[in-house]
Design a protein around this motif. Structure first.
Motif, PDB file in Angstrom:
ATOM      1  N   HIS A   1     -11.865  11.513  -0.528  1.00 52.17           N
ATOM      2  CA  HIS A   1     -10.429  11.234  -0.433  1.00 52.17           C
ATOM      3  C   HIS A   1      -9.905  10.916  -1.830  1.00 52.17           C
ATOM      4  O   HIS A   1     -10.092   9.809  -2.341  1.00 52.17           O
ATOM      5  CB  HIS A   1     -10.157  10.062   0.513  1.00 52.17           C
ATOM      6  CG  HIS A   1     -10.663  10.272   1.901  1.00 52.17           C
ATOM      7  ND1 HIS A   1     -10.057  11.138   2.791  1.00 52.17           N
ATOM      8  CD2 HIS A   1     -11.725   9.742   2.564  1.00 52.17           C
ATOM      9  CE1 HIS A   1     -10.702  11.117   3.949  1.00 52.17           C
ATOM     10  NE2 HIS A   1     -11.726  10.288   3.829  1.00 52.17           N
TER      11      HIS A   1
ATOM     12  N   ALA B   1      -5.879   2.333  -3.900  1.00 48.27           N
ATOM     13  CA  ALA B   1      -5.086   3.555  -3.973  1.00 48.27           C
ATOM     14  C   ALA B   1      -5.212   4.178  -5.359  1.00 48.27           C
ATOM     15  O   ALA B   1      -5.357   3.479  -6.362  1.00 48.27           O
ATOM     16  CB  ALA B   1      -3.623   3.255  -3.668  1.00 48.27           C
TER      17      ALA B   1
ATOM     18  N   SER C   1       0.835  -1.195   0.000  1.00 44.74           N
ATOM     19  CA  SER C   1       0.000   0.000   0.000  1.00 44.74           C
ATOM     20  C   SER C   1       0.867   1.241   0.000  1.00 44.74           C
ATOM     21  O   SER C   1       2.086   1.173   0.196  1.00 44.74           O
ATOM     22  CB  SER C   1      -0.929   0.009   1.222  1.00 44.74           C
ATOM     23  OG  SER C   1      -0.179   0.202   2.414  1.00 44.74           O
TER      24      SER C   1
ATOM     25  N   GLU D   1      -7.030  10.294  -2.795  1.00 49.42           N
ATOM     26  CA  GLU D   1      -5.999   9.259  -2.840  1.00 49.42           C
ATOM     27  C   GLU D   1      -6.592   7.853  -2.803  1.00 49.42           C
ATOM     28  O   GLU D   1      -5.879   6.864  -2.994  1.00 49.42           O
ATOM     29  CB  GLU D   1      -5.011   9.434  -1.678  1.00 49.42           C
ATOM     30  CG  GLU D   1      -5.549   9.093  -0.303  1.00 49.42           C
ATOM     31  CD  GLU D   1      -6.337  10.224   0.353  1.00 49.42           C
ATOM     32  OE1 GLU D   1      -6.603  10.106   1.569  1.00 49.42           O
ATOM     33  OE2 GLU D   1      -6.673  11.205  -0.335  1.00 49.42           O
ATOM     34  N   LEU D   2      -7.909   7.749  -2.560  1.00 51.47           N
ATOM     35  CA  LEU D   2      -8.615   6.466  -2.560  1.00 51.47           C
ATOM     36  C   LEU D   2      -9.664   6.485  -3.665  1.00 51.47           C
ATOM     37  O   LEU D   2     -10.525   7.363  -3.690  1.00 51.47           O
ATOM     38  CB  LEU D   2      -9.288   6.219  -1.209  1.00 51.47           C
ATOM     39  CG  LEU D   2      -8.387   6.240   0.021  1.00 51.47           C
ATOM     40  CD1 LEU D   2      -9.217   6.072   1.290  1.00 51.47           C
ATOM     41  CD2 LEU D   2      -7.321   5.147  -0.067  1.00 51.47           C
TER      42      LEU D   2
ATOM     43  N   ASP E   1      -4.981   1.955   1.470  1.00 51.25           N
ATOM     44  CA  ASP E   1      -4.739   2.488   0.132  1.00 51.25           C
ATOM     45  C   ASP E   1      -3.904   1.461  -0.634  1.00 51.25           C
ATOM     46  O   ASP E   1      -2.744   1.676  -0.953  1.00 51.25           O
ATOM     47  CB  ASP E   1      -4.044   3.846   0.194  1.00 51.25           C
ATOM     48  CG  ASP E   1      -2.920   3.892   1.223  1.00 51.25           C
ATOM     49  OD1 ASP E   1      -2.590   2.833   1.807  1.00 51.25           O
ATOM     50  OD2 ASP E   1      -2.361   4.979   1.439  1.00 51.25           O
TER      51      ASP E   1
END
Length: 413
Positions: A148, A122, A75, A150-151, A81
């Motif tokens: 989010h 991720a 991750s 980043e997700l 992630d």
């Protein structure tokens, strides 16, 4: 019936703050510079999978029979992630390490459950940029989960997602794990879980599936998603809040609802996990012991968040690293723990032993007999017998258990 009916879980979050920082340091190294050890071998506090083996006898001696691990796959940062579900995060170890951990668990009769993050990946996951089954907006941009960026959310309407998740589950079950915790299961369509679980159970009929359910209908998720259990957050909140606010009316209401839920499914009950403030930080040492005495008297599948049995402290913060205080590293060996928490370990040990001797508690009915702001009495009943529990916080924290067969437990803190 799944093995969760009579399980007691010890939950560990392996990717502690020091390991996150270690990877960040490695990722930020200038080109050509020497890289820190990704396995964490140069950190005496890094709980790699190999070092986790040192703790297996500890959890067995405590009375637990199931180990639930937080994310262990490769991750970006905290494990949720994920970038590769088939690769062990190098901060935690290697393929050899996970195989050894599985083997050592099973040698001790301990089942191993892994955390499956199948709602999102991720943003740097390869499938995001290669037309994978990712949820996208009208402009074709990946959709971030709950803001989010980043997700990135998986598209659970895409048939490829079912293949993606089922194949990952089957791969690790074939390697020897015993089940899956399903992260943010409440955000995934019930029919998706049902299709995946039914497919996986064709080859692995004894695998268990525990859904994370923060809010919503627990029983609907379990039944419609074909799961074995779900996290009982309503009861968690009532336990600590009733002690902290001296309001056992809240617990009485939650117990009545928990009775109704428990007639239909085995729920995962807890007083702490990797997403919430440490119970001892909320209600103090005596309150933490009292919370444990309530927890182990109730129907369901109890889980212990590592360190709660040692009165670990920790409050969630804000911003980057907000969860670090509640996700600490463990020392290399249990013998390195501070002695200050040993008394609470003994309380947990005794409560678990009592529950083991009366295994019918896991499916017993619950009836509240009496309540006021600072005390509550309730009875657990089953064909095998009954247990009367009285909790009182007027002068000190007090818990009294009295079984119909004469066995008693009296604690005050």
């Amino acid at each position: 019936m799944s093995f969760l009916q009579h399980s007691i879980i010890w939950q560990v979050y392996p990717l502690s703050a020091d390991l996150r920082q270690l990877k960040a340091a490695a990722d930020n190294q200038p080109t050509g510079s020497s890289q820190p050890e990704r396995s964490g071998e140069n950190s005496s506090q890094a709980l790699t999978l190999a070092r986790l083996e040192h703790w297996l006898d500890y959890l067995v001696n405590l009375g637990c029979d199931t180990l639930l691990l937080g994310p262990i796959f490769d991750s970006v940062s905290h494990g949720y992630d994920t970038t590769d579900h088939y690769r062990i995060d190098p901060r935690l170890g290697t393929d050899h390490d996970i195989d050894s951990l599985i083997s050592q668990c099973h040698r001790r009769g301990v089942r191993l459950i892994l955390d499956g993050v199948f709602n999102h990946v991720a943003a740097s996951h390869p499938m995001v940029n290669y037309d994978g089954p990712i949820k996208r907006d009208d402009s074709g941009n990946p959709v971030g989960w709950e803001g989010h960026d980043e997700l990135v959310e998986l598209n659970h309407q895409d048939p490829r997602t079912e293949d993606f998740v089922a194949e990952i589950m089957e791969y690790w079950l074939q390697r020897g794990i015993d089940g899956w915790r399903l992260d943010v299961a409440y955000a995934v369509p019930r029919e998706f879980w049902a299709a995946v679980v039914d497919r996986v159970r064709q080859q692995y009929p004894h695998a268990v599936f525990l859904g994370e359910m923060i809010h919503g209908d627990y029983i609907e998720l379990i039944h419609q998603g074909h799961l074995d259990s779900a996290t009982q957050y309503e009861l968690w909140k009532a336990i600590w809040s009733s002690i902290k606010d001296r309001n056992f009316w809240e617990l009485a209401h939650a117990l009545e609802r928990h009775h109704d839920f428990s007639q239909q499914a085995i729920l995962n009950i807890f007083v702490g996990n990797h997403d919430v403030d440490r119970i001892a930080s909320i209600v103090g040492d005596g309150g933490a012991a009292l919370a444990a005495s309530i927890l182990f008297s109730l129907p369901g599948c109890p889980s212990i968040y590592y360190g709660d049995e040692q009165a670990f402290r920790g409050l969630k913060g804000e911003g980057f690293g907000a969860d670090d205080p509640i996700r600490p590293a463990l020392p290399d060996y249990p013998e390195h723990l501070a002695q200050e928490g040993q008394w609470l370990w003994q309380v947990y040990h005794d409560l678990i032993a009592l529950r083991r001797r009366h295994s019918w508690l896991s499916t017993a009915s619950v009836e509240v007999k009496d309540k006021d702001n600072e005390s509550i009495s309730y009875r657990l009943s089953a064909p095998e017998g009954f247990l009367d529990v009285h909790i009182d916080i007027r002068d000190k924290f007090r818990a009294d258990w009295e079984f119909n067969d004469g066995e008693e437990l009296h604690y005050s803190w």
